[in-house]
Write a protein that holds these residues in place. Structure first.
Motif, PDB file in Angstrom:
ATOM      1  N   GLY A  67       0.799  -1.218   0.000  1.00  0.00           N
ATOM      2  CA  GLY A  67       0.000   0.000   0.000  1.00  0.00           C
ATOM      3  C   GLY A  67       0.828   1.262   0.000  1.00  0.00           C
ATOM      4  O   GLY A  67       0.368   2.305   0.476  1.00  0.00           O
ATOM      5  N   GLU A  68       2.066   1.214  -0.503  1.00  0.00           N
ATOM      6  CA  GLU A  68       2.944   2.374  -0.517  1.00  0.00           C
ATOM      7  C   GLU A  68       3.230   2.793  -1.960  1.00  0.00           C
ATOM      8  O   GLU A  68       3.282   1.951  -2.862  1.00  0.00           O
ATOM      9  N   GLU A  69       3.412   4.075  -2.191  1.00  0.00           N
ATOM     10  CA  GLU A  69       3.541   4.641  -3.525  1.00  0.00           C
ATOM     11  C   GLU A  69       5.012   4.783  -3.889  1.00  0.00           C
ATOM     12  O   GLU A  69       5.846   5.036  -3.014  1.00  0.00           O
ATOM     13  N   SER A  76      17.201  12.324 -16.782  1.00  0.00           N
ATOM     14  CA  SER A  76      16.645  13.623 -17.178  1.00  0.00           C
ATOM     15  C   SER A  76      15.425  14.006 -16.367  1.00  0.00           C
ATOM     16  O   SER A  76      14.855  15.077 -16.593  1.00  0.00           O
ATOM     17  N   GLY A  77      14.973  13.120 -15.465  1.00  0.00           N
ATOM     18  CA  GLY A  77      13.802  13.403 -14.656  1.00  0.00           C
ATOM     19  C   GLY A  77      12.517  12.931 -15.281  1.00  0.00           C
ATOM     20  O   GLY A  77      11.426  13.208 -14.745  1.00  0.00           O
ATOM     21  N   THR A  78      12.617  12.210 -16.414  1.00  0.00           N
ATOM     22  CA  THR A  78      11.410  11.701 -17.069  1.00  0.00           C
ATOM     23  C   THR A  78      10.909  10.489 -16.295  1.00  0.00           C
ATOM     24  O   THR A  78      11.681   9.567 -15.995  1.00  0.00           O
ATOM     25  N   PRO A  79       9.599  10.468 -15.944  1.00  0.00           N
ATOM     26  CA  PRO A  79       9.066   9.345 -15.160  1.00  0.00           C
ATOM     27  C   PRO A  79       9.170   8.040 -15.924  1.00  0.00           C
ATOM     28  O   PRO A  79       8.846   7.959 -17.108  1.00  0.00           O
ATOM     29  N   VAL A  80       9.659   7.006 -15.259  1.00  0.00           N
ATOM     30  CA  VAL A  80       9.671   5.653 -15.792  1.00  0.00           C
ATOM     31  C   VAL A  80       8.521   4.858 -15.179  1.00  0.00           C
ATOM     32  O   VAL A  80       7.842   4.090 -15.854  1.00  0.00           O
ATOM     33  N   VAL A  81       8.327   5.081 -13.838  1.00  0.00           N
ATOM     34  CA  VAL A  81       7.223   4.422 -13.114  1.00  0.00           C
ATOM     35  C   VAL A  81       6.574   5.477 -12.224  1.00  0.00           C
ATOM     36  O   VAL A  81       7.258   6.206 -11.505  1.00  0.00           O
ATOM     37  N   GLU A  82       5.241   5.520 -12.253  1.00  0.00           N
ATOM     38  CA  GLU A  82       4.469   6.363 -11.351  1.00  0.00           C
ATOM     39  C   GLU A  82       3.349   5.515 -10.769  1.00  0.00           C
ATOM     40  O   GLU A  82       2.323   5.292 -11.408  1.00  0.00           O
ATOM     41  N   GLY A  84       0.830   5.360  -7.827  1.00  0.00           N
ATOM     42  CA  GLY A  84       0.143   6.007  -6.705  1.00  0.00           C
ATOM     43  C   GLY A  84       0.418   7.477  -6.573  1.00  0.00           C
ATOM     44  O   GLY A  84      -0.338   8.188  -5.921  1.00  0.00           O
ATOM     45  N   MET A  85       1.499   7.991  -7.142  1.00  0.00           N
ATOM     46  CA  MET A  85       1.805   9.411  -7.092  1.00  0.00           C
ATOM     47  C   MET A  85       2.591   9.775  -8.348  1.00  0.00           C
ATOM     48  O   MET A  85       3.135   8.890  -9.028  1.00  0.00           O
ATOM     49  N   THR A  86       2.679  11.053  -8.625  1.00  0.00           N
ATOM     50  CA  THR A  86       3.360  11.518  -9.829  1.00  0.00           C
ATOM     51  C   THR A  86       4.701  12.112  -9.476  1.00  0.00           C
ATOM     52  O   THR A  86       4.975  12.435  -8.312  1.00  0.00           O
TER      53      THR A  86
END
Length: 434
Positions: A67-69, A76-82, A84-86
């Protein structure tokens, strides 16, 4: 004293328990916090080492199980995995991790702690940063564990405190038992019991020694009272016989007025000394418990002594009256009270008074006259032995001293003051009504 001793022992015990329990509580909380941090740091390390194609599925499964995000970004700071939060929600943590800044210290988890803690870790090999992982972890489970452990510690502390209270009660009872025995012994002596002894086998050695000393003192006081009583009896018998023989021989001599006056003065002095010694003996016997308290009726004694002195007073031109204001029984022997009243009436009649009033009010007997009285300086010395004022050359200086000692022996008080004459007040313990 028992309350003070218990208070000191309890405060010391509770302080010791608190000094032991508080560090243990904090140590327990710190240990659980370290476990929490190590566990979440290990999870971050595992995500940082996973291939990109596996991170997504592992992050989703991790979120479902715990249950943790979690958020994973590249260099470069590009999301690979998000999950539960962004990345925007934790942009500050991502920037710090990409710059390889040290993570902030996690505060100690306490039973009332709540909310989440953010863990961030850079991803890469050596000094090259290839991305970052941010994990939002809840402290609820850790806080619950800390609460359980604290409950166990506090329960143990409570048991220890109860044991300390029980120990304090036992120790105080052991320490104070000899003192209670001594208190009982003192009260017994004050109540009239002779040769009172207390147990001397319990308590510390110092208190046992004190109990032994009390027993010896009780015996010594009783023996002293017996010796003093025997001395008075012997002295009275041995001195009166020669004095009577001397008086007979003086009476047989012609022109012996001056010698007879001196013999009479010597007789009065001897009678006064014996009366004073008897009063001292009575006080000692009461202290030793050899005399049971007697009761006297103030009105009866006052009327009896006034009737006895009325003829002598009329011969001197003195009027004596009795004022009965209230009835009362006092703790004093009738003979002793009569002797005190005789002294006060004798002084009032002999030294210039024309009116004498005897006032009975509950447990107080007052003799008031209209004579010259005494100055404040003389009043201070009036009850001293052999003290005589300027107009008291015929006296022995023992009358008021005898009266004061008798009254004191019966736990009373004799006071003197001048108010248009001399006012002598005798206050004695009153017998309570049943």
């Amino acid at each position: 004293m028992r309350q003070r001793l218990l208070l000191v022992l309890l405060l010391f015990s509770l302080s010791a328990v608190t000094a032991f329990a508080f560090p243990l509580l904090m140590s327990t909380a710190n240990e659980r916090t370290q476990q929490f941090v190590i566990s979440r740091t290990a999870d971050l390390d595992r995500f940082a080492t996973l291939p990109v194609d596996v991170v997504v599925s592992e992050a989703e499964r991790y979120a479902e199980v715990y249950g943790e995000e979690i958020v994973v970004v590249d260099a470069s700071g590009t999301p690979v995995v998000e999950s539960g939060m962004t990345a925007e929600d934790v942009s500050a943590q991502i920037d710090a991790a990409l710059r390889n800044q040290p993570a902030k210290t996690v505060p100690t988890v306490l039973p009332w702690s709540g909310g989440d803690v953010l863990f961030a870790r850079p991803v890469g090999i050596g000094t090259k940063v290839a991305g970052a992982v941010v994990l939002r972890a809840s402290t609820e489970v850790a806080a619950l564990d800390v609460a359980r452990r604290w409950a166990l510690v506090l329960a143990g502390a409570l048991l220890a405190a109860c044991a300390c209270v029980l120990l304090a009660l036992v120790v105080s009872r052991w320490l104070l038992r000899p003192l209670k025995e001594l208190d009982r012994g003192v009260r017994a002596v004050a109540a009239g019991q002779r040769r009172t002894h207390v147990a001397d086998t319990a308590g510390p050695a110092e208190l046992r020694a004190l109990s032994e000393s009390f027993n010896r003192m009780s015996d010594a006081v009783a023996e002293a009272a017996d010796q003093q009583r025997r001395l008075i009896a012997d002295a009275s018998h041995q001195l009166r016989n020669p004095m009577a023989a001397l008086r007979i021989r003086v009476d047989m001599l012609p022109s012996n007025s001056s010698l007879l006056t001196e013999v009479e003065r010597l007789e009065r002095l001897l009678d006064g000394l014996l009366a004073l010694a008897s009063a001292e003996s009575t006080a000692t016997e009461r202290a030793a418990g050899g005399v049971e308290p007697e009761l006297a009726d103030l009105q009866v004694v006052a009327h009896d002594r006034v009737d006895a002195w009325r003829a002598a007073a009329q011969a001197e031109g003195v009027t004596i009256t009795v004022d009965d204001r209230s009835h009362g029984l006092v703790r004093c022997a009738v003979s002793d009270l009569a002797q005190v009243l005789d002294v006060l009436l004798d002084n009032a009649i002999r030294y210039g008074a024309t009116e004498v009033a005897v006032i009975c009010d509950r447990a107080t007997l007052t003799v008031r006259d209209n004579g010259p009285g005494l100055s404040k300086k003389d009043i201070k010395h009036a009850t001293e032995r052999f003290w005589r004022g300027d107009d008291s050359r015929r006296g022995t200086g023992l009358g008021l001293a005898i009266a004061e000692r008798i009254v004191t022996a019966h736990d009373g008080k004799l006071t003197l003051h001048s108010d248009n004459g001399l006012v002598a007040t005798v206050a004695l313990p009153k017998e309570p009504l049943l």
